[in-house]
Design a protein around this motif. Structure first.
Motif, PDB file in Angstrom:
ATOM      1  N   GLU A  61     -12.904   0.025  -5.580  1.00  0.00           N
ATOM      2  CA  GLU A  61     -13.273   0.764  -4.383  1.00  0.00           C
ATOM      3  C   GLU A  61     -12.433   0.199  -3.242  1.00  0.00           C
ATOM      4  O   GLU A  61     -12.082  -0.991  -3.238  1.00  0.00           O
ATOM      5  N   SER A  62     -12.131   1.000  -2.262  1.00  0.00           N
ATOM      6  CA  SER A  62     -11.247   0.569  -1.183  1.00  0.00           C
ATOM      7  C   SER A  62     -11.813  -0.628  -0.421  1.00  0.00           C
ATOM      8  O   SER A  62     -11.057  -1.471   0.053  1.00  0.00           O
ATOM      9  N   ARG A  63     -13.126  -0.727  -0.329  1.00  0.00           N
ATOM     10  CA  ARG A  63     -13.722  -1.842   0.419  1.00  0.00           C
ATOM     11  C   ARG A  63     -13.419  -3.190  -0.223  1.00  0.00           C
ATOM     12  O   ARG A  63     -13.553  -4.234   0.414  1.00  0.00           O
ATOM     13  N   GLU A  64     -13.004  -3.189  -1.483  1.00  0.00           N
ATOM     14  CA  GLU A  64     -12.674  -4.428  -2.181  1.00  0.00           C
ATOM     15  C   GLU A  64     -11.292  -4.959  -1.799  1.00  0.00           C
ATOM     16  O   GLU A  64     -10.938  -6.072  -2.183  1.00  0.00           O
ATOM     17  N   LEU A  65     -10.530  -4.179  -1.065  1.00  0.00           N
ATOM     18  CA  LEU A  65      -9.164  -4.555  -0.695  1.00  0.00           C
ATOM     19  C   LEU A  65      -9.111  -5.034   0.748  1.00  0.00           C
ATOM     20  O   LEU A  65      -9.599  -4.350   1.654  1.00  0.00           O
ATOM     21  N   TRP A  66      -8.521  -6.170   0.960  1.00  0.00           N
ATOM     22  CA  TRP A  66      -8.240  -6.706   2.300  1.00  0.00           C
ATOM     23  C   TRP A  66      -9.464  -6.794   3.191  1.00  0.00           C
ATOM     24  O   TRP A  66      -9.426  -6.389   4.343  1.00  0.00           O
ATOM     25  N   ASP A  67     -10.532  -7.330   2.666  1.00  0.00           N
ATOM     26  CA  ASP A  67     -11.730  -7.535   3.496  1.00  0.00           C
ATOM     27  C   ASP A  67     -11.522  -8.624   4.498  1.00  0.00           C
ATOM     28  O   ASP A  67     -10.827  -9.556   4.321  1.00  0.00           O
ATOM     29  N   LEU A 126      -8.153   1.774   5.075  1.00  0.00           N
ATOM     30  CA  LEU A 126      -7.221   0.975   4.263  1.00  0.00           C
ATOM     31  C   LEU A 126      -5.952   0.660   5.051  1.00  0.00           C
ATOM     32  O   LEU A 126      -5.456  -0.470   5.015  1.00  0.00           O
ATOM     33  N   LEU A 127      -5.424   1.655   5.730  1.00  0.00           N
ATOM     34  CA  LEU A 127      -4.223   1.446   6.540  1.00  0.00           C
ATOM     35  C   LEU A 127      -4.466   0.380   7.604  1.00  0.00           C
ATOM     36  O   LEU A 127      -3.647  -0.521   7.796  1.00  0.00           O
ATOM     37  N   GLU A 128      -5.584   0.477   8.284  1.00  0.00           N
ATOM     38  CA  GLU A 128      -5.903  -0.491   9.336  1.00  0.00           C
ATOM     39  C   GLU A 128      -5.990  -1.908   8.767  1.00  0.00           C
ATOM     40  O   GLU A 128      -5.415  -2.851   9.325  1.00  0.00           O
ATOM     41  N   ARG A 129      -6.689  -2.064   7.654  1.00  0.00           N
ATOM     42  CA  ARG A 129      -6.846  -3.393   7.056  1.00  0.00           C
ATOM     43  C   ARG A 129      -5.526  -3.923   6.504  1.00  0.00           C
ATOM     44  O   ARG A 129      -5.212  -5.099   6.648  1.00  0.00           O
ATOM     45  N   ALA A 130      -4.747  -3.054   5.857  1.00  0.00           N
ATOM     46  CA  ALA A 130      -3.460  -3.486   5.309  1.00  0.00           C
ATOM     47  C   ALA A 130      -2.533  -3.925   6.435  1.00  0.00           C
ATOM     48  O   ALA A 130      -1.883  -4.975   6.348  1.00  0.00           O
ATOM     49  N   ARG A 131      -2.463  -3.151   7.499  1.00  0.00           N
ATOM     50  CA  ARG A 131      -1.590  -3.504   8.621  1.00  0.00           C
ATOM     51  C   ARG A 131      -2.034  -4.811   9.280  1.00  0.00           C
ATOM     52  O   ARG A 131      -1.199  -5.625   9.672  1.00  0.00           O
ATOM     53  N   ALA A 132      -3.345  -5.020   9.380  1.00  0.00           N
ATOM     54  CA  ALA A 132      -3.862  -6.265   9.970  1.00  0.00           C
ATOM     55  C   ALA A 132      -3.483  -7.485   9.132  1.00  0.00           C
ATOM     56  O   ALA A 132      -3.344  -8.586   9.667  1.00  0.00           O
ATOM     57  N   LYS A 133      -3.309  -7.291   7.836  1.00  0.00           N
ATOM     58  CA  LYS A 133      -2.944  -8.387   6.922  1.00  0.00           C
ATOM     59  C   LYS A 133      -1.440  -8.422   6.647  1.00  0.00           C
ATOM     60  O   LYS A 133      -0.987  -9.132   5.764  1.00  0.00           O
ATOM     61  N   LEU A 142       0.866  -1.174   0.000  1.00  0.00           N
ATOM     62  CA  LEU A 142       0.000   0.000   0.000  1.00  0.00           C
ATOM     63  C   LEU A 142       0.903   1.224   0.000  1.00  0.00           C
ATOM     64  O   LEU A 142       1.745   1.388   0.888  1.00  0.00           O
ATOM     65  N   ILE A 143       0.731   2.079  -1.008  1.00  0.00           N
ATOM     66  CA  ILE A 143       1.556   3.285  -1.153  1.00  0.00           C
ATOM     67  C   ILE A 143       0.686   4.508  -0.882  1.00  0.00           C
ATOM     68  O   ILE A 143      -0.293   4.754  -1.595  1.00  0.00           O
ATOM     69  N   LEU A 144       1.028   5.283   0.141  1.00  0.00           N
ATOM     70  CA  LEU A 144       0.334   6.536   0.443  1.00  0.00           C
ATOM     71  C   LEU A 144       1.161   7.679  -0.111  1.00  0.00           C
ATOM     72  O   LEU A 144       2.294   7.901   0.332  1.00  0.00           O
ATOM     73  N   ILE A 145       0.582   8.398  -1.038  1.00  0.00           N
ATOM     74  CA  ILE A 145       1.293   9.461  -1.740  1.00  0.00           C
ATOM     75  C   ILE A 145       0.910  10.828  -1.169  1.00  0.00           C
ATOM     76  O   ILE A 145      -0.269  11.216  -1.189  1.00  0.00           O
ATOM     77  N   ASP A 146       1.891  11.535  -0.653  1.00  0.00           N
ATOM     78  CA  ASP A 146       1.784  12.949  -0.262  1.00  0.00           C
ATOM     79  C   ASP A 146       0.706  13.268   0.773  1.00  0.00           C
ATOM     80  O   ASP A 146       0.192  14.383   0.809  1.00  0.00           O
ATOM     81  N   MET A 147       0.400  12.326   1.651  1.00  0.00           N
ATOM     82  CA  MET A 147      -0.633  12.590   2.651  1.00  0.00           C
ATOM     83  C   MET A 147      -0.091  13.239   3.919  1.00  0.00           C
ATOM     84  O   MET A 147      -0.857  13.743   4.730  1.00  0.00           O
ATOM     85  N   ILE A 148       1.224  13.254   4.093  1.00  0.00           N
ATOM     86  CA  ILE A 148       1.818  13.992   5.209  1.00  0.00           C
ATOM     87  C   ILE A 148       2.064  15.398   4.662  1.00  0.00           C
ATOM     88  O   ILE A 148       3.057  15.660   3.999  1.00  0.00           O
ATOM     89  N   ASN A 149       1.114  16.273   4.929  1.00  0.00           N
ATOM     90  CA  ASN A 149       1.027  17.521   4.187  1.00  0.00           C
ATOM     91  C   ASN A 149       0.550  18.655   5.097  1.00  0.00           C
ATOM     92  O   ASN A 149      -0.472  18.488   5.768  1.00  0.00           O
ATOM     93  N   PRO A 150       1.217  19.808   5.081  1.00  0.00           N
ATOM     94  CA  PRO A 150       0.747  20.936   5.881  1.00  0.00           C
ATOM     95  C   PRO A 150      -0.394  21.722   5.201  1.00  0.00           C
ATOM     96  O   PRO A 150      -0.983  22.600   5.819  1.00  0.00           O
ATOM     97  N   TYR A 151      -0.680  21.407   3.958  1.00  0.00           N
ATOM     98  CA  TYR A 151      -1.753  22.064   3.198  1.00  0.00           C
ATOM     99  C   TYR A 151      -1.595  23.586   3.212  1.00  0.00           C
ATOM    100  O   TYR A 151      -2.549  24.328   3.429  1.00  0.00           O
ATOM    101  N   ASP A 152      -0.377  24.018   2.937  1.00  0.00           N
ATOM    102  CA  ASP A 152      -0.114  25.453   2.851  1.00  0.00           C
ATOM    103  C   ASP A 152       0.405  25.845   1.471  1.00  0.00           C
ATOM    104  O   ASP A 152       1.042  26.873   1.311  1.00  0.00           O
ATOM    105  N   HIS A 153       0.085  25.026   0.471  1.00  0.00           N
ATOM    106  CA  HIS A 153       0.552  25.277  -0.891  1.00  0.00           C
ATOM    107  C   HIS A 153      -0.530  25.955  -1.727  1.00  0.00           C
ATOM    108  O   HIS A 153      -1.672  26.129  -1.279  1.00  0.00           O
TER     109      HIS A 153
END
Length: 178
Positions: A172-178, A37-44, A6-17
Motif C-alpha cells: 500500500e502506498s502508506r508503506e512507502l516513505w513514511d 506519494l509524490l510529496e513524500r518521495a520529494r521530501a525524501k 518513483l515512476i509515474l506512468i501515463d498520468m499526464i493524460n487528456p483522457y480523450d482516448h
C-alpha cells in the motif's frame, strides 16, 4: 538495497482516448494517493520520473503534453500530479516504459535499481513495464492503491502476475516513505 525511483506512468493524460470513460473513475481514486506519494518521495529526495505516452504527437518536450492535459476537461486528474523542477520526464510510444526509450540508460546512470511503479493502466502499461523491469533485473514495487485500471478483474490478475511471475513487491502506498 540500492537507490529507489518513483515512476509515474501515463498520468499526464487528456483522457480523450477510447477507454477513458472506463479509466476515469479509477484514476480519480488514485490521484490523491499519487499526490501523497509524490510529496513524500520529494521530501525524501527520491528521484521522480514521469514516463508518459506521447499520444502520437512525437514532441520531445513534456511541457506540451502537460499543457494539453491541463487544458482538457479532466485537468483535475493532472494538476495535482504536475511535475516539479526536479522531476525527470521520458516520453514513450508504446505500453512499456522501457520500449524504445532512454529510461534504462537513465536509471543506470543514476544508480537506481529499485522502481516503484504507479500510474495507469494496471493491466496494460504497468504490467508490461513491470515485466520489462524484471527482465532488466530491477527490483519492482507496485503500490496497489496507486495504480488505476480500466477493468478491475484484469487489474487484479495483473497484480497477481507481477507478484508471482515477476517477483514484484505489492504494498500500500502508506508503506512507502513514511
Amino acid at each position: 538495497m540500492g537507490k529507489t525511483a518513483l515512476i509515474l506512468i501515463d498520468m499526464i493524460n487528456p483522457y480523450d482516448h477510447e477507454d477513458a470513460d472506463l479509466l476515469i473513475p479509477s484514476a480519480k481514486s488514485v490521484v490523491p494517493v499519487l499526490a501523497g506519494l509524490l510529496e513524500r518521495a520529494r521530501a525524501k529526495d527520491v528521484p521522480v520520473i514521469y514516463v508518459n505516452d506521447n499520444f502520437g504527437e512525437w514532441r520531445s518536450h513534456h511541457g506540451e503534453l502537460l499543457d494539453q492535459a491541463v487544458a482538457g476537461p479532466h485537468a483535475d486528474l493532472v494538476e495535482p500530479l504536475r511535475p516539479d523542477g526536479s522531476s525527470l520526464f521520458v516520453v514513450k510510444a508504446r505500453h512499456s516504459i522501457f520500449f524504445e526509450t532512454p529510461l534504462n540508460y537513465l536509471l543506470n546512470e543514476q544508480g537506481i535499481d529499485r522502481l516503484v511503479l504507479c500510474g495507469q493502466v494496471t493491466e496494460q502499461c504497468v504490467l508490461y513495464s513491470a515485466l520489462d523491469a524484471h527482465i532488466r533485473r530491477f527490483e519492482v514495487v507496485v503500490p496497489r492503491d496507486a495504480v488505476a485500471h480500466i477493468h478491475a478483474d484484469l487489474a487484479d490478475a495483473a497484480l497477481r502476475m507481477m507478484e508471482r511471475n515477476m517477483g514484484a513487491t505489492l504494498c500500500e502506498s502508506r508503506e512507502l516513505w513514511d
